[in-house]
Design a protein around this motif. Structure first.
Motif, short mmCIF file in Angstrom:
data_model
loop_
_atom_site.label_atom_id
_atom_site.label_comp_id
_atom_site.label_asym_id
_atom_site.label_seq_id
_atom_site.Cartn_x
_atom_site.Cartn_y
_atom_site.Cartn_z
N ALA A 25 0.83 -1.21 0.00
CA ALA A 25 0.00 0.00 0.00
C ALA A 25 0.86 1.26 0.00
CB ALA A 25 -0.94 0.00 1.21
N SER A 26 1.90 1.28 0.80
CA SER A 26 2.78 2.44 0.88
C SER A 26 3.48 2.69 -0.45
CB SER A 26 3.83 2.26 1.98
OG SER A 26 3.21 2.13 3.23
N TRP A 27 3.98 1.64 -1.07
CA TRP A 27 4.68 1.78 -2.35
C TRP A 27 3.71 2.24 -3.44
CZ3 TRP A 27 9.73 1.61 -3.65
CH2 TRP A 27 10.02 1.64 -5.01
N THR A 28 2.54 1.64 -3.48
CA THR A 28 1.58 1.96 -4.53
C THR A 28 1.19 3.43 -4.49
OG1 THR A 28 0.74 -0.30 -4.52
CG2 THR A 28 -0.69 1.38 -5.49
N VAL A 29 0.88 3.94 -3.32
CA VAL A 29 0.45 5.33 -3.20
C VAL A 29 1.60 6.29 -3.52
CG1 VAL A 29 -0.34 7.10 -1.57
CG2 VAL A 29 -1.44 4.85 -1.60
N THR A 30 2.81 5.96 -3.11
CA THR A 30 3.92 6.91 -3.24
C THR A 30 4.74 6.74 -4.52
OG1 THR A 30 5.40 5.49 -1.94
CG2 THR A 30 4.15 7.19 -0.75
N HIS A 31 4.50 5.67 -5.32
CA HIS A 31 5.33 5.46 -6.51
C HIS A 31 4.59 5.11 -7.79
CE1 HIS A 31 8.48 5.13 -3.46
NE2 HIS A 31 9.30 5.46 -4.42
N GLU A 32 3.48 4.44 -7.70
CA GLU A 32 2.89 3.88 -8.91
C GLU A 32 2.05 4.89 -9.68
OE1 GLU A 32 3.90 1.13 -10.18
OE2 GLU A 32 5.05 0.54 -8.42
N GLU A 33 1.90 4.60 -10.96
CA GLU A 33 1.23 5.50 -11.91
C GLU A 33 -0.23 5.77 -11.54
OE1 GLU A 33 0.87 8.00 -15.16
OE2 GLU A 33 2.70 7.14 -14.29
N VAL A 34 -0.90 4.81 -10.96
CA VAL A 34 -2.32 4.96 -10.64
C VAL A 34 -2.58 6.14 -9.69
CG1 VAL A 34 -2.37 3.32 -8.72
CG2 VAL A 34 -4.42 3.66 -10.10
N PHE A 35 -1.61 6.48 -8.86
CA PHE A 35 -1.76 7.61 -7.94
C PHE A 35 -0.89 8.81 -8.33
CE2 PHE A 35 -3.21 4.09 -5.23
CZ PHE A 35 -4.38 4.64 -4.74
N ARG A 36 -0.46 8.88 -9.59
CA ARG A 36 0.45 9.94 -10.01
C ARG A 36 -0.15 11.33 -9.83
NH1 ARG A 36 0.94 12.58 -14.74
NH2 ARG A 36 -0.28 11.01 -15.84
#
Length: 143
Positions: A25-36
């Motif tokens: 969850a931490s990685w997805t929010v802070t790095h992935e395109e979906v939350f850019r």
């Protein structure tokens, strides 16, 4: 089941397993395109807001280490996981242990991604060089 009734090996297993969704969850929010887009907005606000509190609030959505503390707090409320002690001391120990393990997982994942990108660049470079060499050497008849 109270944490003291749980063996140390079970607590360790919970620690290692519970850190996985926290890291994800931490990685997805802070790095992935979906939350850019939300992340770029938060980055802008963290740099341009006047109040210090507002800048720090928005910064936490751009830093995986900072954000992992809040994700961990959410998972501790959700699971009521405690380590070594019952009560607030067990939650505090679990909180910092989970943050640390989740950040180790994110560091390993980041390193793995860098190695994969490096390998892809090397492969692309070798392929381009090979194509250039093949284009420069005329096809000679086989004798």
């Amino acid at each position: 089941m109270p944490m003291l009734a749980m063996s140390l090996s079970h607590q360790f297993a919970y620690l290692m397993l519970l850190a996985l969704p926290i890291a994800c969850a931490s990685w997805t929010v802070t790095h992935e395109e979906v939350f850019r887009e939300p992340r770029e907005y938060c980055k802008d606000r963290s740099q341009n807001c006047k109040p210090l509190v507002a800048r720090k609030f928005f910064y936490l959505f751009t830093c995986e280490y900072c954000f992992s503390h809040y994700v961990t707090a959410f998972f501790l409320i959700l699971t009521q996981f405690q380590m070594l002690y019952d009560g607030w001391r067990g939650y505090l120990i679990a909180w910092f242990a989970l943050v640390w393990v989740a950040n180790v997982y994110m560091s390993i994942f980041n390193r793995l991604r860098l190695e994969i990108k490096h390998e892809n660049v090397v492969i692309a470079t070798e392929t381009a060089v090979q194509k250039r060499v093949e284009a420069e050497i005329p096809n000679s008849p086989v004798v």
